[in-house]
Design an enzyme around this catalytic site. Structure first.
Site, PDB file in Angstrom:
ATOM      1  N   GLY A  44      80.729   5.169 -11.751  1.00  0.00           N
ATOM      2  CA  GLY A  44      80.187   4.934 -13.087  1.00  0.00           C
ATOM      3  C   GLY A  44      79.903   3.473 -13.400  1.00  0.00           C
ATOM      4  CG  ASP A  84      75.388   4.463  -3.808  1.00  0.00           C
ATOM      5  OD1 ASP A  84      76.495   4.080  -4.223  1.00  0.00           O
ATOM      6  OD2 ASP A  84      74.605   5.164  -4.484  1.00  0.00           O
ATOM      7  N   GLY A 136      83.084   5.606  -4.687  1.00  0.00           N
ATOM      8  CA  GLY A 136      83.786   4.925  -5.771  1.00  0.00           C
ATOM      9  C   GLY A 136      85.073   4.273  -5.271  1.00  0.00           C
ATOM     10  N   GLY A 191      77.640   1.564 -11.740  1.00  0.00           N
ATOM     11  CA  GLY A 191      76.237   1.192 -11.521  1.00  0.00           C
ATOM     12  C   GLY A 191      75.819   0.995 -10.069  1.00  0.00           C
ATOM     13  CE  LYS A 192      79.942   3.360  -6.193  1.00  0.00           C
ATOM     14  NZ  LYS A 192      80.565   3.559  -7.513  1.00  0.00           N
ATOM     15  CB  SER A 193      73.767   5.691  -7.806  1.00  0.00           C
ATOM     16  OG  SER A 193      74.861   6.136  -7.033  1.00  0.00           O
TER      17      SER A 193
HETATM   18  P1  ADP Z   1      77.967   4.829  -9.812  1.00  0.00           P
HETATM   19  O1  ADP Z   1      76.898   5.126  -8.811  1.00  0.00           O
HETATM   20  O2  ADP Z   1      78.632   3.510  -9.548  1.00  0.00           O
HETATM   21  O3  ADP Z   1      78.953   5.924  -9.949  1.00  0.00           O
HETATM   22  P2  ADP Z   1      75.795   4.984 -11.702  1.00  0.00           P
HETATM   23  O4  ADP Z   1      74.850   4.073 -10.986  1.00  0.00           O
HETATM   24  O5  ADP Z   1      75.531   6.431 -11.576  1.00  0.00           O
HETATM   25  O6  ADP Z   1      77.282   4.663 -11.252  1.00  0.00           O
HETATM   26  O7  ADP Z   1      75.823   4.517 -13.224  1.00  0.00           O
HETATM   27  C1  ADP Z   1      76.486   5.234 -14.251  1.00  0.00           C
HETATM   28  C2  ADP Z   1      75.600   5.255 -15.492  1.00  0.00           C
HETATM   29  O8  ADP Z   1      75.399   3.953 -16.011  1.00  0.00           O
HETATM   30  C3  ADP Z   1      74.219   5.821 -15.223  1.00  0.00           C
HETATM   31  O9  ADP Z   1      73.840   6.609 -16.311  1.00  0.00           O
HETATM   32  C4  ADP Z   1      73.335   4.598 -15.135  1.00  0.00           C
HETATM   33  O10 ADP Z   1      72.007   4.872 -15.514  1.00  0.00           O
HETATM   34  C5  ADP Z   1      74.006   3.617 -16.078  1.00  0.00           C
HETATM   35  N1  ADP Z   1      73.867   2.230 -15.604  1.00  0.00           N
HETATM   36  C6  ADP Z   1      74.542   1.683 -14.583  1.00  0.00           C
HETATM   37  N2  ADP Z   1      74.202   0.387 -14.408  1.00  0.00           N
HETATM   38  C7  ADP Z   1      73.287   0.112 -15.345  1.00  0.00           C
HETATM   39  C8  ADP Z   1      72.535  -1.070 -15.693  1.00  0.00           C
HETATM   40  N3  ADP Z   1      72.682  -2.229 -15.020  1.00  0.00           N
HETATM   41  N4  ADP Z   1      71.677  -0.983 -16.739  1.00  0.00           N
HETATM   42  C9  ADP Z   1      71.521   0.160 -17.422  1.00  0.00           C
HETATM   43  N5  ADP Z   1      72.197   1.303 -17.148  1.00  0.00           N
HETATM   44  C10 ADP Z   1      73.067   1.295 -16.133  1.00  0.00           C
HETATM   45 MG    MG Z   2      76.757   6.857  -7.570  1.00  0.00          MG
END
Ligand code: ADP
Ligand code: MG
Length: 382
Positions: free
Chosen positions: A113, A274, A277, A115-117
């Site tokens: 959560g 990627d 977590g 922002g990796k993906s």
């Molecule tokens: P992870 O892959 O680390 O589990 P996600 O990339 O899925 O996390 O990000 C979680 C949520 O936060 C998603 O809804 C994503 O769109 C939002 N998000 C993450 N990073 C950003 C950013 N830099 N700007 C805007 N939204 C973001």
């Molecule tokens: Mg992810």
């Protein structure tokens, strides 16, 4: 300094100062709508140039990195512009390195959560329907787009781009670009090691892409396979590592003879990762299968840290010490990216929220440790 450039034929590790050239960046995501509406949630992070300052229980912790990116809460119509900023500052130099013949590796590391993906692939809607590069598009499509732009402007070189996309879940490898026939998933793929080219995945599909449109088609296939698996299996995507690989082969075209000189061929491998977590095992209710998943993730991330530390140690001591690549599938596969003729970058992603501060500090420390290793080597070399 001949010794520094010595190539060890057995493990293909090149010992030179640049070996430890690990760039570290941190990206702070914005508070999301739910967090903004909760009065108990506040932001505890500030960015000041290359410094990140975290306030936890009235104590300020300051960390320094090569790059720090902080998304502001978006109030404009045009949305965030930071995908492009992250790419230009931290990733674009890696595209240049790949064309120079280096292997390149970029990891996104952080809690689920954070922002990796989003960083690696982009906003979900952007993955599917984009016609051109829009802001929500992440590093992987941008990386490929820049490759194609460069190819189209260099007429003296014939360049081929081959991609593969797979995930590692519980130390097992699954191809994301082969079709699942009749709902029956293929058996996990195996790793072998070639004496010259290093570790590779047996029977992993590789696809030649000519342009950005081809690439989009394959990304759609891979991302939907990842998503399908995730819904059926306990948010699997947060516990698997996904790796998008590109093999770039450049061949000089001898204009006079109008024939290709195979001797002038240059091959670089790019791994865009990627990671699963990074949240600690203690925080998941670990039992049974979940425990197994947790242990594997822990093992891969832990081994990744150990490998980076060992490589830096070897470089600073100018010797060949043991590097535990084979302790996890992830590090074994990335051996040539991490140890050889490579340029590596780590993007640590964190949440700004007070409720995540422990995980944020853990990510910042992990990233700092990687960077401290580089600094120590550089100081010794001076
Ligand atoms: P992870 O892959 O680390 O589990 P996600 O990339 O899925 O996390 O990000 C979680 C949520 O936060 C998603 O809804 C994503 O769109 C939002 N998000 C993450 N990073 C950003 C950013 N830099 N700007 C805007 N939204 C973001
Ligand atoms: Mg992810």
């Amino acid at each position: 300094c001949d010794k520094l450039n010595e190539i060890d034929i057995e493990d293909q590790t090149v010992y030179e100062e640049e070996n430890s050239n690990l760039t570290v960046g941190i990206r702070v995501r914005p508070l999301n709508a739910k967090e903004l509406n909760d009065s108990k949630i506040t932001s505890v992070i500030q960015v000041n140039g290359q410094n990140i300052i975290v306030t936890c229980e009235s104590v300020q912790h300051t960390f320094t990195y090569d790059h720090c990116f902080m998304s502001q809460v978006d109030t404009s119509e045009s949305g965030y512009i930071d995908q492009e900023i992250v790419f230009k500052n931290m990733v674009s130099p890696l595209v240049q390195n790949a064309f120079e013949g280096y292997n390149v590796c970029l990891f996104a590391y952080g809690q689920t959560g954070s922002g990796k993906s989003y960083s690696m692939m982009g906003q979900e809607s952007a993955q599917v329907n984009i016609i051109s590069i829009d802001e929500a598009v992440g590093i992987i499509p941008r990386f490929c787009q820049e490759i194609f732009t460069r190819i189209s402007t260099n007429m003296n070189t014939k360049t081929t781009v081959e991609i593969s996309y797979f995930e590692i879940y519980n130390e097992k490898i699954h191809d994301l670009l082969t079709n699942v026939t009749n709902g029956v998933k293929r058996a996990p793929l195996k790793v072998r090691e070639h004496p010259v080219f290093g570790p590779y995945i047996v029977d992993l599909s590789q696809h030649c892409v000519q342009n950005y449109k081809d690439l989009q088609t394959w990304l759609k296939v891979g991302n939907s396979q990842r998503a399908t698996a995730a819904t059926g299996m306990n948010e699997k995507s947060s516990r698997s590592h996904s790796i998008f690989s590109i093999i770039l082969t450049q061949t000089q075209i001898n204009n006079q003879l109008n024939s290709e000189s195979m001797d002038a061929s240059r091959r670089s491998k790019i791994n865009l990762v990627d990671l699963a977590g990074s949240e600690r095992l203690s925080q998941t209710c670990a039992s049974g299968d979940r425990l197994k998943e947790g242990v594997s993730i822990n093992k891969s991330l832990l081994t990744l840290g150990k490998v980076i530390a060992s490589l830096a140690e070897n470089t600073s001591n100018r010797k060949r010490g043991f590097v535990p690549y084979r302790e996890s599938v992830l590090t074994w596969l990335l051996k040539e990216s991490l140890g050889g003729n490579s340029r590596t970058a780590m993007l640590g992603t964190v949440s700004p929220a007070n409720i995540h501060v422990e995980e944020t500090l853990a990510t910042l420390r992990y990233a700092c440790q990687a960077r401290a290793i580089v600094n120590r080597v550089r100081i010794n070399e001076d």
